[in-house]
Design a protein around this motif. Sequence first.
Motif, PDB file in Angstrom:
ATOM      1  N   HIS A 233       0.841  -1.190   0.000  1.00  0.00           N
ATOM      2  CA  HIS A 233       0.000   0.000   0.000  1.00  0.00           C
ATOM      3  C   HIS A 233       0.883   1.249   0.000  1.00  0.00           C
ATOM      4  CE1 HIS A 233      -2.976  -2.975   1.215  1.00  0.00           C
ATOM      5  NE2 HIS A 233      -3.929  -2.080   1.052  1.00  0.00           N
ATOM      6  N   ARG A 234       0.291   2.376  -0.400  1.00  0.00           N
ATOM      7  CA  ARG A 234       1.041   3.636  -0.414  1.00  0.00           C
ATOM      8  C   ARG A 234       0.070   4.813  -0.317  1.00  0.00           C
ATOM      9  NH1 ARG A 234       6.170   5.347  -2.392  1.00  0.00           N
ATOM     10  NH2 ARG A 234       6.219   7.490  -3.172  1.00  0.00           N
ATOM     11  N   TRP A 235       0.400   5.754   0.543  1.00  0.00           N
ATOM     12  CA  TRP A 235      -0.335   7.017   0.590  1.00  0.00           C
ATOM     13  C   TRP A 235       0.164   7.917  -0.542  1.00  0.00           C
ATOM     14  CZ3 TRP A 235      -4.555   7.971   3.333  1.00  0.00           C
ATOM     15  CH2 TRP A 235      -4.775   7.262   4.526  1.00  0.00           C
ATOM     16  N   ILE A 236      -0.742   8.402  -1.399  1.00  0.00           N
ATOM     17  CA  ILE A 236      -0.336   9.333  -2.455  1.00  0.00           C
ATOM     18  C   ILE A 236      -1.322  10.499  -2.485  1.00  0.00           C
ATOM     19  CG2 ILE A 236       0.690   7.490  -3.830  1.00  0.00           C
ATOM     20  CD1 ILE A 236      -1.619   7.769  -5.781  1.00  0.00           C
ATOM     21  N   PRO A 237      -0.861  11.690  -2.885  1.00  0.00           N
ATOM     22  CA  PRO A 237      -1.783  12.823  -3.002  1.00  0.00           C
ATOM     23  C   PRO A 237      -2.887  12.508  -4.007  1.00  0.00           C
ATOM     24  CG  PRO A 237       0.513  13.550  -3.124  1.00  0.00           C
ATOM     25  CD  PRO A 237       0.534  12.062  -3.219  1.00  0.00           C
ATOM     26  N   LEU A 238      -4.109  12.935  -3.708  1.00  0.00           N
ATOM     27  CA  LEU A 238      -5.208  12.677  -4.630  1.00  0.00           C
ATOM     28  C   LEU A 238      -4.998  13.373  -5.963  1.00  0.00           C
ATOM     29  CD1 LEU A 238      -8.360  12.782  -2.326  1.00  0.00           C
ATOM     30  CD2 LEU A 238      -7.118  10.800  -3.185  1.00  0.00           C
ATOM     31  N   ASP A 239      -4.303  14.501  -5.968  1.00  0.00           N
ATOM     32  CA  ASP A 239      -3.964  15.154  -7.241  1.00  0.00           C
ATOM     33  C   ASP A 239      -3.100  14.235  -8.104  1.00  0.00           C
ATOM     34  OD1 ASP A 239      -5.351  17.489  -7.314  1.00  0.00           O
ATOM     35  OD2 ASP A 239      -3.759  18.733  -6.461  1.00  0.00           O
ATOM     36  N   GLU A 240      -2.141  13.550  -7.474  1.00  0.00           N
ATOM     37  CA  GLU A 240      -1.293  12.625  -8.223  1.00  0.00           C
ATOM     38  C   GLU A 240      -2.106  11.436  -8.716  1.00  0.00           C
ATOM     39  OE1 GLU A 240       3.041  10.399  -7.961  1.00  0.00           O
ATOM     40  OE2 GLU A 240       2.153  11.202  -6.133  1.00  0.00           O
ATOM     41  N   LEU A 241      -3.030  10.965  -7.890  1.00  0.00           N
ATOM     42  CA  LEU A 241      -3.873   9.845  -8.294  1.00  0.00           C
ATOM     43  C   LEU A 241      -4.697  10.209  -9.524  1.00  0.00           C
ATOM     44  CD1 LEU A 241      -4.986   7.035  -7.849  1.00  0.00           C
ATOM     45  CD2 LEU A 241      -6.478   7.945  -6.062  1.00  0.00           C
ATOM     46  N   ARG A 242      -5.199  11.445  -9.571  1.00  0.00           N
ATOM     47  CA  ARG A 242      -5.931  11.885 -10.760  1.00  0.00           C
ATOM     48  C   ARG A 242      -5.028  11.880 -11.993  1.00  0.00           C
ATOM     49  NH1 ARG A 242      -9.236  17.272  -9.562  1.00  0.00           N
ATOM     50  NH2 ARG A 242      -7.145  18.045  -9.103  1.00  0.00           N
ATOM     51  N   SER A 243      -3.790  12.311 -11.846  1.00  0.00           N
ATOM     52  CA  SER A 243      -2.865  12.311 -12.981  1.00  0.00           C
ATOM     53  C   SER A 243      -2.576  10.896 -13.476  1.00  0.00           C
ATOM     54  CB  SER A 243      -1.545  12.995 -12.594  1.00  0.00           C
ATOM     55  OG  SER A 243      -1.741  14.364 -12.313  1.00  0.00           O
ATOM     56  N   LEU A 244      -2.556   9.933 -12.558  1.00  0.00           N
ATOM     57  CA  LEU A 244      -2.278   8.544 -12.947  1.00  0.00           C
ATOM     58  C   LEU A 244      -3.366   7.971 -13.840  1.00  0.00           C
ATOM     59  CD1 LEU A 244      -0.964   7.190  -9.519  1.00  0.00           C
ATOM     60  CD2 LEU A 244       0.397   7.723 -11.552  1.00  0.00           C
ATOM     61  N   LEU A 245      -4.553   8.590 -13.832  1.00  0.00           N
ATOM     62  CA  LEU A 245      -5.629   8.148 -14.709  1.00  0.00           C
ATOM     63  C   LEU A 245      -5.315   8.390 -16.180  1.00  0.00           C
ATOM     64  CD1 LEU A 245      -8.618   9.418 -12.566  1.00  0.00           C
ATOM     65  CD2 LEU A 245      -8.353   7.063 -13.355  1.00  0.00           C
ATOM     66  N   ARG A 246      -4.245   9.109 -16.462  1.00  0.00           N
ATOM     67  CA  ARG A 246      -3.864   9.377 -17.846  1.00  0.00           C
ATOM     68  C   ARG A 246      -2.851   8.362 -18.379  1.00  0.00           C
ATOM     69  NH1 ARG A 246      -5.385  14.617 -19.221  1.00  0.00           N
ATOM     70  NH2 ARG A 246      -3.749  14.810 -20.787  1.00  0.00           N
ATOM     71  N   ILE A 247      -2.532   7.347 -17.573  1.00  0.00           N
ATOM     72  CA  ILE A 247      -1.577   6.318 -17.993  1.00  0.00           C
ATOM     73  C   ILE A 247      -2.351   5.047 -18.326  1.00  0.00           C
ATOM     74  CG2 ILE A 247       0.399   4.910 -17.294  1.00  0.00           C
ATOM     75  CD1 ILE A 247       1.259   7.157 -15.449  1.00  0.00           C
ATOM     76  N   ASP A 248      -2.104   4.496 -19.504  1.00  0.00           N
ATOM     77  CA  ASP A 248      -2.805   3.286 -19.936  1.00  0.00           C
ATOM     78  C   ASP A 248      -2.670   2.153 -18.924  1.00  0.00           C
ATOM     79  OD1 ASP A 248      -3.545   4.511 -22.283  1.00  0.00           O
ATOM     80  OD2 ASP A 248      -2.147   3.434 -23.569  1.00  0.00           O
ATOM     81  N   GLY A 249      -3.785   1.524 -18.604  1.00  0.00           N
ATOM     82  CA  GLY A 249      -3.794   0.278 -17.854  1.00  0.00           C
ATOM     83  C   GLY A 249      -3.266   0.336 -16.444  1.00  0.00           C
ATOM     84  N   LEU A 250      -3.243   1.509 -15.825  1.00  0.00           N
ATOM     85  CA  LEU A 250      -2.635   1.614 -14.492  1.00  0.00           C
ATOM     86  C   LEU A 250      -3.674   1.623 -13.377  1.00  0.00           C
ATOM     87  CD1 LEU A 250      -0.223   1.966 -12.635  1.00  0.00           C
ATOM     88  CD2 LEU A 250      -0.314   4.426 -13.066  1.00  0.00           C
ATOM     89  N   VAL A 251      -4.682   2.472 -13.465  1.00  0.00           N
ATOM     90  CA  VAL A 251      -5.658   2.647 -12.390  1.00  0.00           C
ATOM     91  C   VAL A 251      -6.854   1.741 -12.678  1.00  0.00           C
ATOM     92  CG1 VAL A 251      -7.128   4.285 -11.166  1.00  0.00           C
ATOM     93  CG2 VAL A 251      -4.886   5.009 -12.036  1.00  0.00           C
ATOM     94  N   ASN A 252      -7.142   0.807 -11.785  1.00  0.00           N
ATOM     95  CA  ASN A 252      -8.157  -0.194 -12.098  1.00  0.00           C
ATOM     96  C   ASN A 252      -9.581   0.349 -11.958  1.00  0.00           C
ATOM     97  OD1 ASN A 252      -8.963  -0.446  -9.392  1.00  0.00           O
ATOM     98  ND2 ASN A 252      -8.297  -2.566  -9.184  1.00  0.00           N
ATOM     99  N   MET A 253     -10.535  -0.460 -12.392  1.00  0.00           N
ATOM    100  CA  MET A 253     -11.935  -0.041 -12.411  1.00  0.00           C
ATOM    101  C   MET A 253     -12.457   0.283 -11.024  1.00  0.00           C
ATOM    102  SD  MET A 253     -15.286  -2.265 -13.286  1.00  0.00           S
ATOM    103  CE  MET A 253     -15.441  -2.695 -11.539  1.00  0.00           C
ATOM    104  N   ASP A 254     -12.036  -0.489 -10.031  1.00  0.00           N
ATOM    105  CA  ASP A 254     -12.605  -0.361  -8.696  1.00  0.00           C
ATOM    106  C   ASP A 254     -12.245   0.964  -8.048  1.00  0.00           C
ATOM    107  OD1 ASP A 254     -13.746  -3.200  -8.298  1.00  0.00           O
ATOM    108  OD2 ASP A 254     -11.739  -3.526  -9.048  1.00  0.00           O
ATOM    109  N   ILE A 255     -11.024   1.432  -8.257  1.00  0.00           N
ATOM    110  CA  ILE A 255     -10.679   2.733  -7.674  1.00  0.00           C
ATOM    111  C   ILE A 255     -11.281   3.863  -8.492  1.00  0.00           C
ATOM    112  CG2 ILE A 255      -8.453   3.084  -8.848  1.00  0.00           C
ATOM    113  CD1 ILE A 255      -7.399   4.086  -6.117  1.00  0.00           C
ATOM    114  N   ARG A 256     -11.504   3.641  -9.790  1.00  0.00           N
ATOM    115  CA  ARG A 256     -12.139   4.683 -10.599  1.00  0.00           C
ATOM    116  C   ARG A 256     -13.570   4.936 -10.138  1.00  0.00           C
ATOM    117  NH1 ARG A 256      -9.960   1.510 -15.012  1.00  0.00           N
ATOM    118  NH2 ARG A 256     -12.062   1.121 -15.850  1.00  0.00           N
ATOM    119  N   THR A 257     -14.324   3.853  -9.873  1.00  0.00           N
ATOM    120  CA  THR A 257     -15.711   4.051  -9.441  1.00  0.00           C
ATOM    121  C   THR A 257     -15.769   4.703  -8.067  1.00  0.00           C
ATOM    122  OG1 THR A 257     -17.831   2.980  -9.011  1.00  0.00           O
ATOM    123  CG2 THR A 257     -15.895   1.660  -8.589  1.00  0.00           C
ATOM    124  N   VAL A 258     -14.835   4.377  -7.174  1.00  0.00           N
ATOM    125  CA  VAL A 258     -14.818   5.023  -5.860  1.00  0.00           C
ATOM    126  C   VAL A 258     -14.458   6.502  -5.997  1.00  0.00           C
ATOM    127  CG1 VAL A 258     -13.718   5.057  -3.588  1.00  0.00           C
ATOM    128  CG2 VAL A 258     -14.278   2.880  -4.655  1.00  0.00           C
TER     129      VAL A 258
END
Length: 460
Positions: free
Chosen positions: A194-219
């Motif tokens: 596990h890792r704590w990351i800034p939510l701003d960074e998590l939003r940026s990770l949504l621009r990388i193919d195949g990285l952020v799974n469906m379950d965290i996207r819906t949450v």
Amino acid sequence: MTSADLDTQRATETHPDGVSEGFLSWFADRTRAAACQVTRTPLSDLRGWSLDAVTGNLTHHSGRFFAIEGLHVRTSYGQVPEWSQPIINQPEIGILGLLVKTVDGVPFGLVQAKMEPGNFNSVQLSPTVQATRSNYTRVHRGDRTKYLEHFTHPRAGTVVADVLQSEQGSWFLHKRNRNMIVQVDDSVPAADGHRWIPLDELRSLLRIDGLVNMDIRTVLSCLPASFFAAQDRHRTDGMASALARSISGDGTPLHSAETVLSWFTAAKSRHELAVRRVPLRALPGWRNTPEEIVHDDGQHFSIIGVSVRTNDREVGEWHQPLIYPSGRGLVTFLVKDIDGVAHLLVNARYQAGLLDAMEMGPTVQCNPGNYSGPGPRFLDYVRQVPAERILYDTILAEEGGRFYHSQNRYLLVDAGDDVPIEVPEEFCWVTAHQLTGLLRHGYYVNVEARSLLACLHSLW
């Protein structure tokens, strides 16, 4: 223009702004450490699973987890009035939970690098907790689910969001998960993986193919916009400010909330959908073999089996069936600036497996390869749209615990003046803020639309 031609327009960012080298290094280490072997296995050889002698339904010996059954559908909606198909019946409610905290005014989320047998790249980023009820009650007799207590027994005043939401209505029968966001203080450490990351960074990770799974996207789609400052990081044109107003609720929407709900209720009342469970054996239009269950024309999807070995899950070895789609899907919101506020063109969509039959979906949601003739409305427009009109373009995976190598190309497209305000009766222009408000309740916005709503935030 074909889907292949559309793919040539892609210009993804390898490392978008806002993604730290620290995260990339951590995720690469976790991926290397997660040994995983997934082997295609005949359905008849799946250990712990059996095909019922009478119905042909595929079930687990525990009577838990999920089953593959048959479904017969009749409807007055869409281009096909009647069909039969296999479907996943998973009646239990799982937990998709994200822990958040604020440090010096900066919101953080606790994510994990999680292996799923159906992931095309093995490990993807998932929420703090992603578990079915069978898993977190340890039917598999494996290790306990970390951080579960924060979601099963949250302290008063810590729950940011808590709502039952549907999943893929074409492949699941009445599937629901509890989408939760719980706020904690700085005393909760990040466990291994596990890792704590800034939510701003998590939003940026949504621009990388195949990285952020469906379950965290819906949450993430359920997270109130107030968690983020209204800052535009990626675009400098007029659409940026229109998107900011759309998300924050500033400006006047084309339709009031009451009008949107009335439109949706009318759409739900306009058509009929009759669904009944039927035996999987001898399902019309499908072939059952010891290896798989496949459609006669080779399209849509098949049911396959896999055996899994890994060092990265609560259980080190298991067998299971998975849905294997025939090709990559296309999921698109058309976006239009209306009086300075960006609006998304939602489609009132019937799907056979949805608990309430219809939910609001994206403008286009389909597998283009399944159409030899005319496809859904606006599909041709999306296929032909110039690259400069594409605001967001990323290939993301669907639920790797139930689907094998399932991918969709997610697009946000600036429709400009090409698409008028007046649209067909199954469509409606709504703001991002209006959709987010509907997510306080279940069964209004489907999982593909929720994914795109989370992706929209990555444009800031």
